[in-house]
Enzyme design. Structure first.
Site, short mmCIF file in Angstrom:
data_model
loop_
_atom_site.label_atom_id
_atom_site.label_comp_id
_atom_site.label_asym_id
_atom_site.label_seq_id
_atom_site.Cartn_x
_atom_site.Cartn_y
_atom_site.Cartn_z
N SER A 188 0.40 -1.06 -0.49
CA SER A 188 0.34 0.09 -0.14
C SER A 188 0.77 0.90 0.15
CB SER A 188 -1.22 -0.11 1.22
OG SER A 188 -0.48 -0.49 2.13
N CYS A 221 0.50 1.33 10.21
CA CYS A 221 1.31 -0.46 10.41
C CYS A 221 0.57 -1.29 9.18
CB CYS A 221 0.97 -1.22 12.20
SG CYS A 221 2.25 -0.03 12.62
N GLY A 224 3.96 1.12 5.02
CA GLY A 224 3.25 1.27 3.99
C GLY A 224 3.78 2.97 3.53
N ASP A 240 -0.48 3.32 15.50
CA ASP A 240 -0.78 1.83 15.42
C ASP A 240 -0.66 1.14 16.75
OD1 ASP A 240 -1.72 -0.12 13.88
OD2 ASP A 240 -1.51 0.83 12.84
N LYS A 306 -12.79 4.27 2.90
CA LYS A 306 -13.62 2.99 2.79
C LYS A 306 -14.57 2.78 2.06
CE LYS A 306 -9.00 1.77 4.26
NZ LYS A 306 -7.52 1.75 3.36
C1 LIG Z 1 -4.65 -0.42 5.93
S1 LIG Z 1 -3.62 -0.92 7.43
C2 LIG Z 1 -2.51 0.39 6.97
C3 LIG Z 1 -1.27 0.52 5.90
C4 LIG Z 1 -0.79 1.10 5.93
N1 LIG Z 1 -0.90 2.71 5.51
C5 LIG Z 1 0.40 0.78 5.01
O1 LIG Z 1 0.59 1.10 4.30
O2 LIG Z 1 1.22 -0.31 5.72
C6 LIG Z 1 -4.94 0.27 8.63
C7 LIG Z 1 -4.55 0.33 10.07
O3 LIG Z 1 -5.48 1.09 11.02
C8 LIG Z 1 -5.09 0.78 11.80
N2 LIG Z 1 -6.21 1.00 12.39
C9 LIG Z 1 -7.14 0.72 12.71
N3 LIG Z 1 -8.49 1.16 13.52
C10 LIG Z 1 -7.29 2.00 13.73
C11 LIG Z 1 -7.34 3.25 15.00
N4 LIG Z 1 -8.35 3.85 15.19
N5 LIG Z 1 -6.07 3.46 15.93
C12 LIG Z 1 -5.26 2.97 15.42
N6 LIG Z 1 -4.58 2.88 14.11
C13 LIG Z 1 -5.82 1.44 13.72
C14 LIG Z 1 -4.58 -1.07 12.09
O4 LIG Z 1 -4.41 -1.76 13.29
C15 LIG Z 1 -4.26 -1.45 10.48
O5 LIG Z 1 -2.66 -1.37 10.83
#
Ligand SMILES: C[S@@+](CC[C@H](N)C(=O)[O-])C[C@H]1O[C@@H](n2cnc3c(N)ncnc32)[C@H](O)[C@@H]1O
Length: 366
Positions: A188, A221, A224, A240, A306
């Site tokens: 991503s 996390c 990316g 995260d 999303k």
């Molecule tokens: C699609 S992934 C992100 C990928 C990231 N952009 C990358 O390029 O590696 C979504 C992330 O959002 C985090 N997440 C979801 N809800 C969250 C929240 N309320 N606070 C912090 N992190 C959150 C999840 O733990 C997950 O790691």
């Protein structure tokens, strides 16, 4: 030619059609969209012949969310004879395009159409020569002149037309070709890189994506998006609960904050960028991003909305309208753009740049 052809992500034809119909009607251009599910394109047929050209001239391409490319085309050419596919194409363009600057022989972004790409590459060479001979194309490439497009939807079957370089995508098939960096922690990463290319003019990168800037990445996390910011030599608060890639932590540019992205508040006053890829309801993310911009906690934001729901076009437009309204109520002048990027799946990417905020009747430029 009375049709506007729009390329889109396969599966998002209805959204693309709803969008072009609404935005054409705002300009008093009337017509109807032709939609084939999963085809990767939409045709908008104008009732008035000259309206197709007017639309591609007047409707800013940057305002479109679901279209990757926008051009004027004529009737579908079918059953092109194998021994001479060129003559009917030249015929269709004669008197329509003169001194074009480039030829692109393209296909929809579908698995079936991909089988035609080899043919398209080979066919480009003799077709370009014939178009140059007929003066439809200049003898050299020019980025200022219309682009001739031949769009094969099946063997021997294509739409032929042109786009205006100042109001269309400069990429072949409307898709920027980006190479996945082998040391990035997730694929991503390409989403944020593409967003930079689409939303920030290349000559402004050094100023707006400058080394030493501070950024916040919500839902970071495995890293990316943080990777892209680190590559631009920024300092990043990566928010995260999950694990961040050790290679990123080793750079010394990343502060990992294991807290809820909705509760995290900026630890300093000079945050330039907020990026957010949390998988959450669009309205929650849109409101959070607006809070940051209204409070002046960041200057620019890039985030994903999303879209797992059915009414995806309505969902996006409602959220964008809500953001615009809240920013305006708070005296914030901002540029807002949204686009379904090539690397986006069931989502769109939004970019907001705070231009200035009204403070006690005066402008606070930042
Ligand atoms: C699609 S992934 C992100 C990928 C990231 N952009 C990358 O390029 O590696 C979504 C992330 O959002 C985090 N997440 C979801 N809800 C969250 C929240 N309320 N606070 C912090 N992190 C959150 C999840 O733990 C997950 O790691």
């Amino acid at each position: 030619m009375n049709k506007v052809l729009l390329y889109c992500r396969p599966g998002f034809e209805k959204e693309c059609a709803a969008e072009i119909s609404a935005k054409a009607a705002e300009r008093e251009v009337y017509g109807f969209p032709r939609v084939k599910d999963d085809s990767g394109y939409v045709l908008f047929e104008c009732y008035q012949f000259e309206d197709a050209e007017r639309l591609v001239r007047e409707l800013p391409f940057d305002d479109l969310i679901f279209a990757r490319q926008m051009l004027v085309v004529g009737e579908l050419l079918r059953d092109l004879p194998q021994e001479d596919r060129i003559t009917p194409i030249v015929g269709m363009l004669t008197g329509v395009v003169e001194k074009g600057g480039e030829l692109r022989v393209e296909v929809p972004d579908t698995n079936e159409a991909k089988e035609l790409t080899k043919f398209c590459r080979k066919f480009t060479v003799p077709l370009r020569s014939a178009l140059r001979e007929s003066k439809i194309l200049l003898n050299y490439e020019s980025p200022k002149r219309p682009v001739v497009h031949v769009f094969f939807i099946a063997p021997g079957t294509c739409y032929v037309g042109y786009s205006l370089p100042e109001n269309s995508s400069s990429f072949y098939m409307g898709i920027p070709r980006l190479k996945f960096p082998s040391d990035a922690p997730s694929r991503s990463t390409l989403k944020l890189e593409e967003a930079f290319h689409v939303f920030i003019p290349a000559d402004e990168w050094d100023e707006r994506l400058a080394s030493g800037m501070y950024a916040v990445d919500l839902g970071a996390c495995p890293g990316g998006w943080t990777y892209q910011l680190v590559q631009r030599s920024m300092m990043v608060y990566a928010v995260d609960n999950g694990p961040m890639a050790p290679s990123l932590m080793e750079t010394g540019q990343v502060m990992h904050e294991r807290v809820d992205g909705f509760k995290f508040r900026p630890p300093r006053t000079n945050i330039s960028w907020l990026v957010c890829d949390m998988v959450e309801k669009p309205v929650r993310v849109a409101n959070l991003m607006t809070d940051w911009l209204v409070n002046g906690w960041c200057r620019e934001a890039i985030f994903n909305l999303k879209l797992p729901m059915k009414k995806r076009y309505e969902e996006v437009t409602q959220n964008l309208a809500m953001i615009e309204e809240r920013l305006s109520e708070n005296g914030i002048n901002a540029q807002i753009r949204a686009r379904q990027l090539y690397h986006d799946r069931e989502e769109v990417t939004v970019h907001i740049r705070r231009i200035w905020a009204a403070v006690g009747g005066r402008r606070d430029e930042r």
